[in-house]
Design an enzyme around this catalytic site. Structure first.
Site, short mmCIF file in Angstrom:
data_model
loop_
_atom_site.label_atom_id
_atom_site.label_comp_id
_atom_site.label_asym_id
_atom_site.label_seq_id
_atom_site.Cartn_x
_atom_site.Cartn_y
_atom_site.Cartn_z
N ARG A 1 0.85 -1.20 0.00
CA ARG A 1 0.00 0.00 0.00
C ARG A 1 0.89 1.25 0.00
NH1 ARG A 1 -3.10 2.63 4.87
NH2 ARG A 1 -4.07 4.34 3.74
N HIS B 1 -3.39 10.96 1.22
CA HIS B 1 -2.86 10.66 2.56
C HIS B 1 -2.28 11.97 3.12
CE1 HIS B 1 -1.39 7.14 5.21
NE2 HIS B 1 -1.08 8.24 5.87
N GLU C 1 -7.89 8.01 6.58
CA GLU C 1 -8.24 8.58 7.88
C GLU C 1 -8.78 10.00 7.81
OE1 GLU C 1 -4.97 8.10 10.60
OE2 GLU C 1 -5.03 5.92 10.48
N ASN D 1 -7.83 1.14 9.93
CA ASN D 1 -6.52 1.41 10.51
C ASN D 1 -6.69 1.34 12.02
OD1 ASN D 1 -5.86 2.01 7.89
ND2 ASN D 1 -5.29 4.15 8.25
N TYR E 1 -4.82 1.20 15.84
CA TYR E 1 -3.65 1.31 16.70
C TYR E 1 -3.95 1.05 18.17
CZ TYR E 1 -1.14 2.85 12.62
OH TYR E 1 -0.56 2.87 11.39
N GLU F 1 -3.85 -0.56 8.17
CA GLU F 1 -2.69 -0.13 8.97
C GLU F 1 -2.80 -0.72 10.36
OE1 GLU F 1 -1.84 4.09 9.35
OE2 GLU F 1 -2.25 4.40 7.23
#
Ligand code: FCB
Length: 454
Positions: free
Chosen positions: A88, A132, A177, A303, A305, A363
Site C-alpha cells: 500500500r 494521505h 483517515e 486502521n 492502533y 494499517e
C-alpha cells in the site's frame, strides 16, 4: 499466564489464514518519498506546516525523509524479499498538479508508473491511496477542504490518476483517515494546516467525505474491475469505570470518533446524537451530499492502533467526554496502548453493525525506539510481539465472523511520523537517516518468515 516471546512466535501460523489472504505493508508519500523539490513537485500543506517552528517535535520535515523517490527499487526489494503479496502506497498530488498548468506533470506520472511496474514485477499487488494528507499548498491558499472547489480539484486529480494507472492498479483507497485530515488538521491543530476550530473541522470532514463518495463511481468508470474503498482510523471506546456516567460517555465519544464516518458511509446520515451535541457547529450539507457519501464501496479499510478510554467530563464541549490514560495498561514507547483484543472487538463490531463488504486491516503497527546493536542487528522484540499478537487478533476476528481479507503492517520503513518527526520509529526496517541505510529488523525478518510459511 503470560506467554513468553518464544511461545508467541508459535502462537500463529500462516495456514491459520485463507489462501489468497493479502499480506502487505503500508506506506505514504510524504512520510517516505523526500525529493520535495524534484521533478516538478510543488509544496504541500505538510511542507509548509513542518517548516513552521514549533509544529513538529524535532523540528524536522519530510523534505528528504527516506529518499524513497530515488531508492524505491531497494525498498520494493525489501517487500519482495519478505515474501509479501501486496503493497500500500500513496500518491503525492503535488507531483501531479502544480496549480498553474491544466495538464498533469509528466514526470510525476512517470514516477508512479515506474513504482507500480516495480510492484507488479515483484509480485506485489498495488494498493493505491489517493489522499494521505498532503494537500497541495496552492489549494490550501484558496481555502483547502473548507472550499467545495477542492472537491472538484480532487476529482480531476483522481480522474487523471485512475486513467493513468487503472490498467495496472485495481485497488483504490480514496482517503486515508478523514478523522485525522479534519480533526487533527483543523480542530486540535496537531496536523497541517494547523487550524483550531470545530465547525471548520466538521465542514472539512464533510467535504472530504463528499469527495470520497463522488470519487467512487469515477474510479469505477475509469478502472475495469476496480475495488474501491476508504481507510478509516477507528478506535474501540472503553469506559474508565463502571459508572453509568462513564458508560454514557462512551456512547457520546463513539458517535463522533467512529460513527460520524461509518454511519454516513453506510447510508445512515450523520448520527442524530452527534448532530445534537455539535448543534450549530454542524457542517453545511448541500442536497445530494449524503447520497453521494453513501456510494457503495467494495471494501472498508480499518486502521487500528489503540483503544480510547474515556470518562464523563461535563465541561468538555461538544461531547462532554475526556480521554484518560490509565497507568496499568501496556504501552509502546509512543505511549499508545497495546490491545490486541481491541482489534478483535473493533473488527467484530464493524462487521456486525455495518454491511462493510470485505474488510482489510490497512494499517496496524507500533513505535518502539530500537536501534542497531554492536553487530548491526535491530532486535525489536516488542514490535515483533505486537505484530504477532495483532495477527492472532485478526485471525480471531475472522473466526468471530469479520470478513477480513488482508493485513497491511504499518510500516515497511521507519519514516517521518507527522508532528513527531523522526522521533517515532514504526518500521519493520530500520532507516539510518544520515546514510539512508536500511536494516530489516527482527520484526521484519519474523514477518517475512511467517508470510513465506517458514
Ligand atoms: C496513522 C497514519 C499513518 C501513520 C500511523 C502511525 O494515523 O495514517 O500515516 O502515521 O498513523
Amino acid at each position: 499466564m503470560t506467554m513468553t516471546s518464544t511461545d508467541l512466535t508459535k502462537a500463529i501460523r500462516r495456514s491459520d489464514f485463507a489462501d489468497g489472504f493479502l499480506w502487505g505493508v503500508s506506506t505514504s508519500a510524504y512520510q517516505i518519498e523526500g525529493a520535495a523539490g524534484v521533478d516538478g513537485r510543488v509544496p504541500s500543506i505538510w511542507d509548509t506546516f513542518s517548516a513552521t517552528p514549533g509544529k513538529v517535535r524535532d523540528g524536522s520535515t519530510g523534505a528528504v525523509a527516506c529518499d524513497h523517490y530515488h531508492r524505491w527499487e531497494e525498498d520494493l526489494d525489501l517487500a519482495r524479499a519478505m515474501g509479501l503479496n501486496s503493497y500500500r502506497f500513496s500518491i503525492a498530488w503535488t507531483r501531479i498538479f502544480n496549480g498553474v498548468d491544466e495538464r498533469p506533470n509528466a514526470e510525476g506520472l512517470a514516477f508512479y508508473s515506474r513504482l507500480v511496474d516495480g510492484m507488479l514485477a515483484r509480485g506485489l499487488q498495488p494498493w493505491c491511496t489517493l489522499y494521505h494528507w498532503d494537500l497541495p499548498q496552492y489549494l490550501q491558499d484558496r481555502g483547502g477542504w473548507e472550499n467545495r472547489a477542492t472537491i472538484d480539484a480532487y476529482l480531476r486529480y483522481v480522474d487523471v490518476m485512475t486513467q493513468h494507472l487503472g490498467g495496472r492498479v485495481k485497488h483504490w483507497i480514496t482517503h486515508n483517515e478523514p478523522w485525522c485530515t479534519a480533526m487533527h488538521g483543523n480542530w486540535d491543530g496537531m496536523h497541517a494546516p494547523g487550524n483550531k476550530s470545530l465547525p471548520l473541522a466538521l465542514q472539512v470532514c464533510h467535504h472530504v467525505l463528499v469527495s470520497h463518495g463522488l470519487a467512487v463511481p469515477l474510479i469505477r468508470a475509469n478502472v475495469p474491475d476496480a475495488k474501491v474503498g476508504i481507510a478509516l482510523s477507528l478506535h474501540p471506546i472503553e469506559a474508565a469505570s463502571d459508572s453509568a456516567a462513564d458508560r454514557e460517555a462512551v456512547v457520546r465519544h463513539d458517535v463522533l470518533r467512529n460513527r460520524w464516518f461509518l454511519d454516513p458511509l453506510f447510508g445512515r446520515g450523520y448520527p442524530e446524537l452527534a448532530l445534537r451535541l455539535v448543534g450549530d457547529d454542524a457542517p453545511a450539507v448541500v442536497e445530494g451530499d449524503m447520497d453521494a457519501i453513501a456510494a457503495r464501496c467494495d471494501f472498508l479499510g480499518v486502521n487500528y492502533y489503540f483503544p480510547e478510554v474515556v470518562i464523563d467530563a461535563p465541561d468538555q464541549y461538544p461531547l462532554r467526554t475526556a480521554i484518560v490514560h490509565p497507568q496499568d495498561r501496556e504501552r509502546t514507547d509512543f505511549g499508545w496502548e497495546v490491545s490486541p483484543q481491541g482489534l478483535v472487538d473493533l473488527l467484530a463490531r464493524v462487521a456486525r453493525e455495518y454491511p462493510t463488504g470485505d474488510l482489510y486491516v490497512t494499517e496496524n503497527g507500533s513505535a518502539y525506539d530500537d536501534h542497531p546493536d554492536a553487530d548491526g542487528a535491530v532486535n525489536d522484540t516488542a514490535r515483533r510481539d505486537y505484530l504477532i499478537r495483532h495477527l492472532a487478533a485478526t485471525r480471531d476476528a475472522i473466526a468471530a465472523g469479520a470478513p477480513v481479507k488482508g493485513y497491511f503492517a504499518w510500516s515497511l520503513l521507519d519514516n517521518f511520523e507527522w508532528s513527531e518527526g523522526y522521533l517515532r520509529r514504526f518500521g519493520l526496517t530500520y532507516v539510518d537517516y544520515p546514510t539512508q541505510r536500511r536494516t530489516v529488523k527482527q520484526s521484519g525478518r519474523w514477518y517475512g518468515a511467517f508470510v513465506r510459511g517458514e
